[in-house]
Design an enzyme around this catalytic site. Structure first.
Site, PDB file in Angstrom:
ATOM      1  N   GLU A 157       0.816  -1.213   0.000  1.00 41.34           N
ATOM      2  CA  GLU A 157       0.000   0.000   0.000  1.00 41.34           C
ATOM      3  C   GLU A 157       0.850   1.264   0.000  1.00 41.34           C
ATOM      4  OE1 GLU A 157      -0.678  -1.848   4.173  1.00 41.34           O
ATOM      5  OE2 GLU A 157      -0.097  -2.514   2.186  1.00 41.34           O
ATOM      6  N   ASN A 158       2.164   1.118   0.233  1.00 45.37           N
ATOM      7  CA  ASN A 158       3.075   2.262   0.141  1.00 45.37           C
ATOM      8  C   ASN A 158       3.221   2.765  -1.289  1.00 45.37           C
ATOM      9  OD1 ASN A 158       3.467   1.744   2.801  1.00 45.37           O
ATOM     10  ND2 ASN A 158       5.587   1.109   2.659  1.00 45.37           N
TER      11      ASN A 158
END
Length: 219
Positions: A54-55
């Protein structure tokens, strides 16, 4: 009373490798913070499994070591990772659009509790001193097409983390498809829990007793 002292449990690496067996080629997979992050170290070189963070990273490789370390390239737990050939970098908002849009095939999360119905509680316990960590787990639990849970089977006090009803705050309802622990692999189905495999030295009846819930043995 079941004596676990003489039973060899799966270590984290072995649980990770067992999960990889159930990930199909070409799958887009998100790894949650904690034990699931170890999975990146056990991707077979002859298979295509695309790890998503999700980064803002798709194509994540194993954890970085030595000269490979670049702290700008990290997993959800802020551990430096490598990138596989062809990996993509993008804004974290785009990353969450992938999750919320249903484009992630499998998410692997840790958990404090999983119910027989597949409810998951993984962001807060009843300990008032513990810091709540809601993060993106709710998005991942509902956005991914399948949710796998990787956790220890029992708490430090010997209580089963697989329960009839979750007593901790819920992350998602009826979301878990399969549970992978240091003792067993258990599928969550509409008919109930199905024990797929368990460690040597532990019988099916022992597994049910330790878990404290009803299960079906896969033949």
């Amino acid at each position: 009373m079941i004596d676990l002292a003489n039973i060899r449990k799966r270590n984290t690496a072995e649980i990770a490798q067992r999960i990889v067996q159930d990930i199909p080629d070409g799958a887009h997979v998100n790894l949650g913070i904690g034990q699931p992050m170890k999975i990146s170290n056990y991707l077979p070189p002859d298979r295509e499994i695309l790890l998503h963070s999700e980064n803002g990273l798709l194509g994540m490789g194993p954890l970085a070591e030595g000269d490979q370390i670049d702290y700008d390239i990290a997993n959800a737990g802020k551990q430096p990772v490598t990138m596989l050939r062809g990996a993509s970098l993008f804004h974290h908002a785009d990353s969450f659009a992938m999750i919320r849009g249903g484009h992630i095939d499998i998410c692997v999360l840790g958990a404090f509790q999983v119910s027989v119905k597949g409810d998951i509680a993984n962001w807060r316990t009843s300990d008032p001193k513990a810091i709540p960590a809601v993060g993106g787990a709710m998005d991942l639990a509902l956005g991914a097409k399948k949710l796998f849970v990787m956790m220890e089977h029992l708490t430090k006090s010997g209580q089963s983390k697989i329960v009839q009803e979750c007593t901790y705050p819920l992350t998602a309802l009826s979301a878990v498809h399969c549970i992978y622990t240091d003792l067993a692999t258990i599928e969550v189905t509409p008919s109930g829990l199905v024990a797929i495999d368990w460690v040597d030295g532990l019988s099916f009846s022992d597994l049910c007793e330790l878990s404290g819930v009803s299960m079906i043995e896969r033949k």
